[in-house]
Motif scaffolding. Structure first.
Motif, PDB file in Angstrom:
ATOM      1  N   ARG A  31       1.019  -0.983   0.003  1.00  0.00           N
ATOM      2  CA  ARG A  31       0.066   0.065  -0.036  1.00  0.00           C
ATOM      3  C   ARG A  31       0.995   1.132  -0.082  1.00  0.00           C
ATOM      4  N   PRO A  32       0.631   2.482  -0.665  1.00  0.00           N
ATOM      5  CA  PRO A  32       1.483   3.528  -0.723  1.00  0.00           C
ATOM      6  C   PRO A  32       1.855   3.967   0.812  1.00  0.00           C
ATOM      7  N   GLN A  33       3.086   4.277   0.483  1.00  0.00           N
ATOM      8  CA  GLN A  33       3.701   4.697   1.795  1.00  0.00           C
ATOM      9  C   GLN A  33       4.927   5.913   1.643  1.00  0.00           C
ATOM     10  N   PRO A  78       3.914  18.501   0.497  1.00  0.00           N
ATOM     11  CA  PRO A  78       4.011  17.473  -0.470  1.00  0.00           C
ATOM     12  C   PRO A  78       4.960  16.279  -0.027  1.00  0.00           C
ATOM     13  N   ARG A  79       4.510  15.114  -0.455  1.00  0.00           N
ATOM     14  CA  ARG A  79       4.976  13.753   0.024  1.00  0.00           C
ATOM     15  C   ARG A  79       5.275  12.969  -1.296  1.00  0.00           C
ATOM     16  N   LYS A  80       6.432  12.189  -1.235  1.00  0.00           N
ATOM     17  CA  LYS A  80       6.660  11.308  -2.063  1.00  0.00           C
ATOM     18  C   LYS A  80       6.237   9.849  -1.552  1.00  0.00           C
ATOM     19  N   TYR A  81       5.164   9.091  -2.391  1.00  0.00           N
ATOM     20  CA  TYR A  81       4.595   7.939  -1.974  1.00  0.00           C
ATOM     21  C   TYR A  81       5.264   6.803  -2.832  1.00  0.00           C
ATOM     22  N   TYR A  82       5.620   5.918  -2.103  1.00  0.00           N
ATOM     23  CA  TYR A  82       6.231   4.558  -3.049  1.00  0.00           C
ATOM     24  C   TYR A  82       5.260   3.613  -2.783  1.00  0.00           C
ATOM     25  N   THR A  83       5.237   2.870  -3.890  1.00  0.00           N
ATOM     26  CA  THR A  83       4.173   1.508  -4.141  1.00  0.00           C
ATOM     27  C   THR A  83       4.945   0.335  -4.704  1.00  0.00           C
ATOM     28  N   VAL A  84       4.956  -0.597  -4.278  1.00  0.00           N
ATOM     29  CA  VAL A  84       5.427  -1.704  -5.105  1.00  0.00           C
ATOM     30  C   VAL A  84       5.403  -1.926  -6.363  1.00  0.00           C
ATOM     31  N   THR A  85       6.095  -2.299  -7.328  1.00  0.00           N
ATOM     32  CA  THR A  85       5.479  -2.569  -8.758  1.00  0.00           C
ATOM     33  C   THR A  85       5.442  -3.878  -8.713  1.00  0.00           C
ATOM     34  N   THR A  86       4.847  -4.531 -10.056  1.00  0.00           N
ATOM     35  CA  THR A  86       4.652  -5.643 -10.244  1.00  0.00           C
ATOM     36  C   THR A  86       6.026  -6.771 -10.016  1.00  0.00           C
ATOM     37  N   SER A  87       7.021  -6.163 -10.599  1.00  0.00           N
ATOM     38  CA  SER A  87       8.298  -6.663 -10.266  1.00  0.00           C
ATOM     39  C   SER A  87       8.619  -6.863  -8.754  1.00  0.00           C
ATOM     40  N   GLY A  88       8.450  -5.726  -8.184  1.00  0.00           N
ATOM     41  CA  GLY A  88       8.903  -5.665  -6.729  1.00  0.00           C
ATOM     42  C   GLY A  88       7.904  -6.725  -5.734  1.00  0.00           C
TER      43      GLY A  88
END
Length: 115
Positions: A31-33, A78-88
C-alpha cells in the motif's frame, strides 16, 4: 555477555537486519507509503531502521524498478509515496518463500543442537 560478545552480537544483528529492511519495505509498500509513514510502519512491526538508511534504500529500490514513486501535492506538505511494482511484488514473494525456507532450516538446526 561480555563487552566483546555484545559488540559481535551488534555487528551480526546489523548484518541480519540489512536484508530484512529491504524485504520488509517491499512488503509494507504493497500500500502506498511515504518515507516517514514507512519508518513508522516498520518500527511498529519490530523492524526499526534509521531514516538515513531507509531513504537511500527507497531510491535504490525505485531505480531497480521494484518500487514506483509518485509525489502527492494535494496536502499542505508534498509527500513522495512509494508503491511496490509488479516486479517488486514478485521479488517480495520470492524473498518470502526463501525466508520461510531459511526459517525452517534454522529451526531444524536449532532443534538438532538442543540436548
Amino acid at each position: 555477555m561480555n563487552e566483546d560478545e555484545e559488540q559481535a552480537l551488534a555487528t551480526h544483528e546489523q548484518e541480519l537486519r540489512r536484508g530484512t529492511v529491504v524485504f520488509a519495505s517491499l512488503v509494507a509498500c504493497r500500500r502506498p507509503q511515504y518515507g516517514y509513514s514507512l519508518l513508522t510502519t516498520l518500527t511498529e512491526a519490530g523492524i526499526a531502521t534509521e531514516a538515513n538508511t531507509l531513504y537511500p534504500l527507497l531510491r535504490r529500490l525505485e531505480k531497480q524498478g521494484l518500487l514506483t514513486a509518485e509525489w502527492n501535492t494535494e496536502q499542505a506538505r508534498p509527500r513522495k509515496y512509494y508503491t511496490v511494482t509488479t516486479s517488486g511484488a514478485e521479488v517480495a514473494a520470492a524473498l518470502h518463500s526463501r525466508w520461510l525456507e531459511l526459517d525452517s532450516s534454522i529451526t531444524k538446526l536449532w532443534k538438532e543442537g538442543t540436548p
